[in-house]
Scaffold this motif. Structure first.
Motif, PDB file in Angstrom:
ATOM      1  N   ARG A 330       0.661  -1.195   0.498  1.00  0.00           N
ATOM      2  CA  ARG A 330      -0.088  -0.381   0.182  1.00  0.00           C
ATOM      3  C   ARG A 330       0.989   1.598   0.165  1.00  0.00           C
ATOM      4  NH1 ARG A 330      -4.469  -0.897   4.616  1.00  0.00           N
ATOM      5  NH2 ARG A 330      -2.106  -1.545   5.706  1.00  0.00           N
ATOM      6  N   LYS A 331       1.707   1.255   1.015  1.00  0.00           N
ATOM      7  CA  LYS A 331       2.713   2.457   1.344  1.00  0.00           C
ATOM      8  C   LYS A 331       3.455   2.554  -0.373  1.00  0.00           C
ATOM      9  CE  LYS A 331       2.910   3.031   5.929  1.00  0.00           C
ATOM     10  NZ  LYS A 331       3.956   2.805   7.652  1.00  0.00           N
ATOM     11  N   GLU A 332       4.099   1.418  -0.797  1.00  0.00           N
ATOM     12  CA  GLU A 332       5.099   1.674  -2.179  1.00  0.00           C
ATOM     13  C   GLU A 332       4.278   1.810  -3.276  1.00  0.00           C
ATOM     14  OE1 GLU A 332       4.591  -1.082   0.231  1.00  0.00           O
ATOM     15  OE2 GLU A 332       6.987  -1.222   1.233  1.00  0.00           O
ATOM     16  N   PHE A 333       3.240   1.340  -3.124  1.00  0.00           N
ATOM     17  CA  PHE A 333       2.455   1.953  -5.144  1.00  0.00           C
ATOM     18  C   PHE A 333       1.537   2.737  -4.461  1.00  0.00           C
ATOM     19  CE2 PHE A 333       3.280  -2.968  -6.020  1.00  0.00           C
ATOM     20  CZ  PHE A 333       4.416  -1.986  -6.014  1.00  0.00           C
ATOM     21  N   GLY A 334       1.012   3.839  -3.292  1.00  0.00           N
ATOM     22  CA  GLY A 334       0.279   4.935  -3.119  1.00  0.00           C
ATOM     23  C   GLY A 334      -0.887   4.136  -2.977  1.00  0.00           C
ATOM     24  N   LEU A 335      -1.698   2.641  -2.740  1.00  0.00           N
ATOM     25  CA  LEU A 335      -2.686   2.080  -2.932  1.00  0.00           C
ATOM     26  C   LEU A 335      -3.432   3.058  -1.288  1.00  0.00           C
ATOM     27  CD1 LEU A 335      -1.852  -1.167  -3.678  1.00  0.00           C
ATOM     28  CD2 LEU A 335      -3.376   1.294  -5.277  1.00  0.00           C
ATOM     29  N   PRO A 336      -4.994   2.658  -1.414  1.00  0.00           N
ATOM     30  CA  PRO A 336      -5.815   3.432  -0.350  1.00  0.00           C
ATOM     31  C   PRO A 336      -5.395   2.279   0.670  1.00  0.00           C
ATOM     32  CG  PRO A 336      -6.906   2.832  -2.094  1.00  0.00           C
ATOM     33  CD  PRO A 336      -6.094   3.126  -2.381  1.00  0.00           C
ATOM     34  N   ASN A 337      -5.638   2.554   1.635  1.00  0.00           N
ATOM     35  CA  ASN A 337      -6.324   2.016   3.183  1.00  0.00           C
ATOM     36  C   ASN A 337      -6.867   0.576   2.935  1.00  0.00           C
ATOM     37  OD1 ASN A 337      -4.126   2.954   4.874  1.00  0.00           O
ATOM     38  ND2 ASN A 337      -4.780   4.564   5.264  1.00  0.00           N
ATOM     39  N   LYS A 338      -8.607   1.223   2.468  1.00  0.00           N
ATOM     40  CA  LYS A 338      -9.898   0.751   2.638  1.00  0.00           C
ATOM     41  C   LYS A 338      -9.680   0.218   1.099  1.00  0.00           C
ATOM     42  CE  LYS A 338     -12.023   3.089   5.390  1.00  0.00           C
ATOM     43  NZ  LYS A 338     -13.894   4.177   5.800  1.00  0.00           N
ATOM     44  N   LEU A 339      -8.737  -1.045   0.483  1.00  0.00           N
ATOM     45  CA  LEU A 339      -8.459  -1.891  -0.908  1.00  0.00           C
ATOM     46  C   LEU A 339      -8.926  -2.354  -0.982  1.00  0.00           C
ATOM     47  CD1 LEU A 339      -6.226  -1.815  -2.848  1.00  0.00           C
ATOM     48  CD2 LEU A 339      -4.540  -3.434  -1.547  1.00  0.00           C
ATOM     49  N   ARG A 340     -10.104  -2.967  -0.582  1.00  0.00           N
ATOM     50  CA  ARG A 340     -10.618  -3.530  -0.910  1.00  0.00           C
ATOM     51  C   ARG A 340     -11.512  -3.044  -0.945  1.00  0.00           C
ATOM     52  NH1 ARG A 340     -15.569  -7.023   0.740  1.00  0.00           N
ATOM     53  NH2 ARG A 340     -14.711  -9.364   0.091  1.00  0.00           N
ATOM     54  N   GLY A 341     -12.385  -1.737  -0.299  1.00  0.00           N
ATOM     55  CA  GLY A 341     -13.701  -1.356  -1.052  1.00  0.00           C
ATOM     56  C   GLY A 341     -13.159  -1.217  -2.233  1.00  0.00           C
ATOM     57  N   LEU A 342     -12.286  -0.164  -2.559  1.00  0.00           N
ATOM     58  CA  LEU A 342     -11.990   0.110  -4.138  1.00  0.00           C
ATOM     59  C   LEU A 342     -12.065  -0.777  -5.076  1.00  0.00           C
ATOM     60  CD1 LEU A 342      -8.872   2.810  -4.897  1.00  0.00           C
ATOM     61  CD2 LEU A 342      -9.527   0.437  -5.946  1.00  0.00           C
ATOM     62  N   ILE A 343     -11.613  -2.206  -4.675  1.00  0.00           N
ATOM     63  CA  ILE A 343     -11.630  -2.960  -5.907  1.00  0.00           C
ATOM     64  C   ILE A 343     -13.167  -3.905  -6.461  1.00  0.00           C
ATOM     65  CG2 ILE A 343     -11.063  -5.406  -6.222  1.00  0.00           C
ATOM     66  CD1 ILE A 343      -8.385  -4.589  -4.673  1.00  0.00           C
ATOM     67  N   VAL A 344     -13.918  -3.390  -4.747  1.00  0.00           N
ATOM     68  CA  VAL A 344     -15.346  -3.945  -5.013  1.00  0.00           C
ATOM     69  C   VAL A 344     -16.402  -2.905  -5.699  1.00  0.00           C
ATOM     70  CG1 VAL A 344     -17.524  -4.710  -3.098  1.00  0.00           C
ATOM     71  CG2 VAL A 344     -15.159  -5.729  -2.927  1.00  0.00           C
ATOM     72  N   ARG A 345     -15.674  -1.610  -5.551  1.00  0.00           N
ATOM     73  CA  ARG A 345     -16.648  -0.562  -5.964  1.00  0.00           C
ATOM     74  C   ARG A 345     -16.050  -0.394  -7.557  1.00  0.00           C
ATOM     75  NH1 ARG A 345     -14.924   2.739  -2.186  1.00  0.00           N
ATOM     76  NH2 ARG A 345     -13.217   3.921  -3.448  1.00  0.00           N
TER      77      ARG A 345
END
Length: 491
Positions: A330-345
């Motif tokens: 997450r930190k290396e690629f700049g992904l959000p903390n709520k990564l699963r919510g972004l994928i489901v969205r």
């Protein structure tokens, strides 16, 4: 003495004036109520609609891939353990200490799991190491190794990994260019390495064979892989996904905007409108635009996160991976903390499978309507061969059960058959975990320096009892005594 004046009504609303004679030199305090209408931010409003709960629709064709992979998870892990040793075999009493890595918990027997795959693993015995001087007899110890068919397939897999080492190195090169600081910890890459098709010894071999692309450096968090040179040809994002199918009767633009979704997936209108606007936005290249240059929780940042996930999934062998593996970066690629919510969205891009103990994410555009991969590489073809070997084991178990049933029928009919004591039911649960915990298993750094060569399989006589070499440096394991005082074998 009045404490306050009555309310005064003006054109701008009611005004209250308060005066007091307790404090001299005070001026009246007045305030007004503004009745102007509220102005909402439409951009933020659309984003909040997209963050609402999305109903997950199951896709059996994609879930099938996860189920089939989980069935041979024990085979893949035990194979990795065996190939990590110089002689490619492990004593059973030492293997019993690797239950956590094998995802095999008590009371399930390790011996029964090994016997479930007779076409892949074979048990054999070797003499115990040197025993004390007062010992009068050497007892054999039970070990496990690969069968000739599995050993040949493992050698073929290793030769393939060596032949495509440049392709595998390019995957690591692209991952480093995706990272913010151009550096990734090797401890995190280990989790994603099997999905990328990397060999278990990639840290000792692959990372050192390409010094012009990356190098290993020491950090306060451990060893990391650092980018050495930037490759413009590799720093290109995947082409944008087609918004609609090209199988049209008349080749002309659609009158209404259409969102291409999986079969049976229906979304609410606000969510569909958000995805249509999200699709019309300008593509964001994750290689050229860093995450720090975009505002957090903005649509542009979400566009870049989706592009990063597409790049990572596009590098994997099966075009899927665990969501937990992505959260490591997450930190290396700049992904959000709520990564699963972004994928489901974003169901138009990804599919989340809840089969197994952990959720998996698929890249939808790489599969057809029947759930088959559109493009298959050579590494996936070898993985399918391991699946075929596992199916062969199932057939062998069925024949063994049928032969055992026929033997029981013949015994009941009065046919005198001698009972062969060596014909033991291999599916019986033999408990072999009652060994002392002080024995050194040597699995602390199992993936550090693997030195497995393909030609080692040509000389399988080294595994015989007469030519066996020293395997473990720990001291001898004591032979247990039974209740009647006689010595018994630990297995």
């Amino acid at each position: 003495m009045a404490l306050c004046h009555p309310f005064l009504i003006t054109n701008h609303g009611p005004v209250t004036s308060l005066t007091s004679t307790f404090l001299s030199g005070t001026t009246p305090l007045s305030f007004s109520i503004n009745r102007k209408p509220k102005i909402y931010n439409l951009q933020n409003h659309s984003l909040s609609i997209s963050c609402s709960s999305v109903k997950t629709v199951r896709d059996g064709t994609l879930d099938r891939h996860v189920v089939m992979k989980n069935r041979i998870r024990f085979v893949q892990k035990l194979k990795t353990l065996l190939l990590s040793k110089p002689k490619h075999y492990i004593p059973i009493h030492i293997l019993s200490k690797c239950r956590a890595y094998l995802s095999l918990h008590k009371p399930r027997s390790l011996i029964s799991m090994i016997h479930r795959y007779p076409s892949i693993f074979e048990p054999f015995t070797i003499p115990w190491p040197a025993v004390p001087l007062n010992a009068t007899k050497l007892y054999p110890q039970l070990c496990v190794r690969l069968t000739p068919a599995a050993a040949t397939l493992a050698a073929e897999e290793l030769n393939l990994q060596y032949s495509i080492s440049t392709v595998l190195a390019n995957k690591l090169h692209k991952l480093l260019m995706l990272s913010s600081h151009r550096r990734l910890l090797l401890a995190k890459l280990v989790h994603l390495a099997p999905d990328l098709g990397l060999p278990p010894n990639f840290r000792a071999r692959l990372c050192n064979d390409h010094p012009d692309k990356f190098k290993i450096v020491n950090t306060s968090y451990g060893c990391a892989l650092e980018l050495v040179s930037w490759d413009t040809d590799l720093a290109k994002a995947l082409p944008p996904r087609e918004s609609h199918s090209r199988d049209l009767i008349v080749d002309r633009p659609l009158k209404f905007k259409q969102l291409r979704l999986r079969k049976g997936l229906n979304l609410k209108r606000p969510h569909q409108e958000f995805l249509l606007k999200f699709e019309e936005m300008q593509e964001v290249c994750p290689y050229s635009i860093p995450a720090e240059s975009l505002a957090k929780e903005s649509i542009e940042a979400e566009k870049r996160c989706c592009a990063v996930i597409r790049e990572v999934l596009g590098m994997t062998v099966e075009k899927r991976t665990l969501i937990d593996h992505l959260t490591h970066f997450r930190k290396e690629f700049g992904l959000p903390n709520k990564l699963r919510g972004l994928i489901v969205r974003h169901p138009e891009l990804f599919y989340t499978s809840m089969k197994g103990q952990r959720d998996s994410v698929f890249l939808v555009e790489e599969f057809d309507e029947n759930g088959n991969l559109l493009q298959k590489d050579e590494v996936l073809a070898l993985q399918n061969k391991w699946m075929d070997l596992a199916k062969e084991s199932k057939r062998m178990r069925k024949e063994r059960r049928k032969a055992r049933a026929d033997k029981n029928i013949g015994r009941l009919s009065g046919v005198n058959q001698k009972h062969d004591e060596s014909d033991v039911d291999s599916d019986d649960d033999i408990e072999i975990d009652n060994f002392e915990d002080g024995y050194d298993d040597g699995f602390e750094d199992i993936f550090e320096d693997l030195d497995f060569e393909a030609e080692d399989y040509d000389n399988r006589n080294n595994l015989s009892a007469n030519k066996i070499g020293e395997f473990w440096t720990a001291g001898p394991f004591p032979i247990q005594n039974g209740l009647d005082g006689e010595q018994k074998q630990p297995w």
